[in-house]
Design a protein around this motif. Structure first.
Motif, PDB file in Angstrom:
ATOM      1  N   ASN A   1       0.830  -1.205   0.000  1.00 40.01           N
ATOM      2  CA  ASN A   1       0.000   0.000   0.000  1.00 40.01           C
ATOM      3  C   ASN A   1       0.864   1.255   0.000  1.00 40.01           C
ATOM      4  O   ASN A   1       0.373   2.348   0.262  1.00 40.01           O
ATOM      5  CB  ASN A   1      -0.928   0.023   1.219  1.00 40.01           C
TER       6      ASN A   1
ATOM      7  N   PRO B   1       2.826   4.044  -1.911  1.00 34.84           N
ATOM      8  CA  PRO B   1       2.977   4.622  -3.242  1.00 34.84           C
ATOM      9  C   PRO B   1       4.434   4.678  -3.694  1.00 34.84           C
ATOM     10  O   PRO B   1       4.727   4.582  -4.879  1.00 34.84           O
ATOM     11  CB  PRO B   1       2.389   6.032  -3.092  1.00 34.84           C
TER      12      PRO B   1
ATOM     13  N   GLU C   1       5.996   3.817  -7.388  1.00 28.66           N
ATOM     14  CA  GLU C   1       6.751   4.855  -8.080  1.00 28.66           C
ATOM     15  C   GLU C   1       8.152   4.363  -8.427  1.00 28.66           C
ATOM     16  O   GLU C   1       8.681   4.659  -9.515  1.00 28.66           O
ATOM     17  CB  GLU C   1       6.817   6.111  -7.209  1.00 28.66           C
TER      18      GLU C   1
ATOM     19  N   ARG D   1      -2.592   0.964  -9.264  1.00 30.52           N
ATOM     20  CA  ARG D   1      -2.404   0.841  -7.806  1.00 30.52           C
ATOM     21  C   ARG D   1      -2.070   2.196  -7.197  1.00 30.52           C
ATOM     22  O   ARG D   1      -2.547   2.523  -6.102  1.00 30.52           O
ATOM     23  CB  ARG D   1      -1.289  -0.156  -7.504  1.00 30.52           C
ATOM     24  N   LEU D   2      -1.273   2.990  -7.932  1.00 28.49           N
ATOM     25  CA  LEU D   2      -0.949   4.323  -7.417  1.00 28.49           C
ATOM     26  C   LEU D   2      -2.203   5.170  -7.267  1.00 28.49           C
ATOM     27  O   LEU D   2      -2.384   5.878  -6.259  1.00 28.49           O
ATOM     28  CB  LEU D   2       0.026   5.023  -8.365  1.00 28.49           C
ATOM     29  N   ARG D   3      -3.094   5.118  -8.265  1.00 29.00           N
ATOM     30  CA  ARG D   3      -4.340   5.881  -8.201  1.00 29.00           C
ATOM     31  C   ARG D   3      -5.201   5.394  -7.038  1.00 29.00           C
ATOM     32  O   ARG D   3      -5.786   6.197  -6.314  1.00 29.00           O
ATOM     33  CB  ARG D   3      -5.110   5.741  -9.520  1.00 29.00           C
TER      34      ARG D   3
ATOM     35  N   ILE E   1      -4.314   3.943  -4.289  1.00 26.62           N
ATOM     36  CA  ILE E   1      -3.725   4.328  -2.985  1.00 26.62           C
ATOM     37  C   ILE E   1      -3.961   5.813  -2.704  1.00 26.62           C
ATOM     38  O   ILE E   1      -4.327   6.210  -1.582  1.00 26.62           O
ATOM     39  CB  ILE E   1      -2.218   4.013  -2.979  1.00 26.62           C
ATOM     40  N   SER E   2      -3.808   6.647  -3.745  1.00 27.60           N
ATOM     41  CA  SER E   2      -4.000   8.080  -3.570  1.00 27.60           C
ATOM     42  C   SER E   2      -5.451   8.395  -3.250  1.00 27.60           C
ATOM     43  O   SER E   2      -5.752   9.290  -2.438  1.00 27.60           O
ATOM     44  CB  SER E   2      -3.537   8.860  -4.803  1.00 27.60           C
TER      45      SER E   2
END
Length: 307
Positions: free
Chosen positions: A275, A277, A281, A299-301, A303-304
């Motif tokens: 979880n 970011p 990245e 996954r980045l989206r 989590i954000s």
């Protein structure tokens, strides 16, 4: 409204086809296409010299029509004799042998093409001929019996595909080593280059010798610009399909070595449940074109949005 009646005409039909074309292409695509090009130039010249006309071509086959049965058979014999000479400059395994069938019949004409049982029989006869040989129907043999010097061997009646009645087939007996009546062919040492000559002047055997020379100069290159230059200069050339295939292959991204892919996969497996970011990245920074770049971005989206 009733469809207008199709035009019909009575003609001699010549069908020719390369024996073992798929095998030759499998062995050497470029060499086979070069030989096909030079052989087609010979065939086209002889058909024109014999007062015939080409009605259709498809890959390694030729369909021609003649107003005269004598012209059709004389042209076929000249074709086989000339191609025998042309083949002498080629290695044994690269030689291209043609089979020819000739029929006389009433055909339908549409959009410049000819159709009907008369055409189908000629094509079936071609399949019955030996490589480098010629087969004709009984109608052709009967018409020529007292008009030519060569003989005919009776091969009997044969059932042919999609034709209701058996067809009586005759093999034309001729000397393949004799000189061609319609065209003199001189084989030259250069690959795919056949010099044709008649009583008036010399004609190059390839339909476009410049194109063939150009292709031979680039066929081993890995530079996409060379194939682009060929396609620009010869948009309807003999080697367009190969050039496009080579260009597509040259423009494909290089395959990732198995070892590097294994490292990437290990990296991804170590972070895919994370979880953080920063982990995703880091993956995208290390593998900007990686196999899992889309999943990493998703996954980045996620989590954000959760944060």
């Amino acid at each position: 409204m009733e469809a207008p009646p199709l035009d019909r005409k009575l003609i001699a039909i010549l069908a020719a086809d390369v024996e073992g074309y798929s095998r030759l292409m499998h062995q050497d695509e470029e060499g086979t296409l070069a030989t096909l090009s030079s052989h087609r130039a010979i065939i086209d010249e002889i058909i024109a010299a014999g007062r015939g006309g080409i009605s259709g071509t498809a890959g390694d086959s030729v369909l021609a029509e003649f107003a005269s049965i004598v012209d059709a058979v004389n042209s076929a014999i000249s074709i086989q004799r000339s191609l025998a000479v042309a083949n002498k400059s080629l290695p044994q395994q690269a030689r291209m042998l043609w089979r020819i069938g000739i029929n006389v019949g009433d055909v339908m004409v549409k959009d410049g093409g000819i159709f009907g049982d008369g055409v189908n029989v000629a094509c079936r006869l071609e399949a019955q001929a030996e490589p480098g040989g010629i087969c004709v129907t009984r109608g052709v043999r009967d018409h020529l019996r007292d008009r030519v010097d060569y003989q005919f061997e009776d091969l009997g009646e044969h059932a042919v595909k999609n034709i209701a009645r058996p067809v009586r087939i005759f093999r034309v007996c001729f000397d393949p080593e004799a000189s061609s009546d319609l065209l003199d062919v001189r084989a030259t040492p250069s690959r795919g280059s056949i010099e044709l000559s008649d009583d008036s002047n010399a004609i190059k055997g390839t339909s476009n010798q410049v194109e063939l020379t150009f292709w031979q100069s680039i066929q081993e290159t890995k530079d996409p610009s060379e194939y682009e230059a060929y396609l620009e200069r010869f948009p309807d050339g003999e080697f367009v399909a190969l050039a496009r295939a080579r260009l597509a292959k040259a423009e494909e991204p290089e395959a990732v070595p198995a070892a590097d892919r294994a490292v990437e996969l290990e990296f991804w497996n170590s972070i895919k449940q994370s979880n953080s970011p920063a982990a995703f990245e880091a993956y995208l920074q290390k593998y900007p074109e990686g196999e899992f770049k889309s999943l990493a971005a998703i996954r980045l989206r996620e989590i954000s949005e959760t944060d």
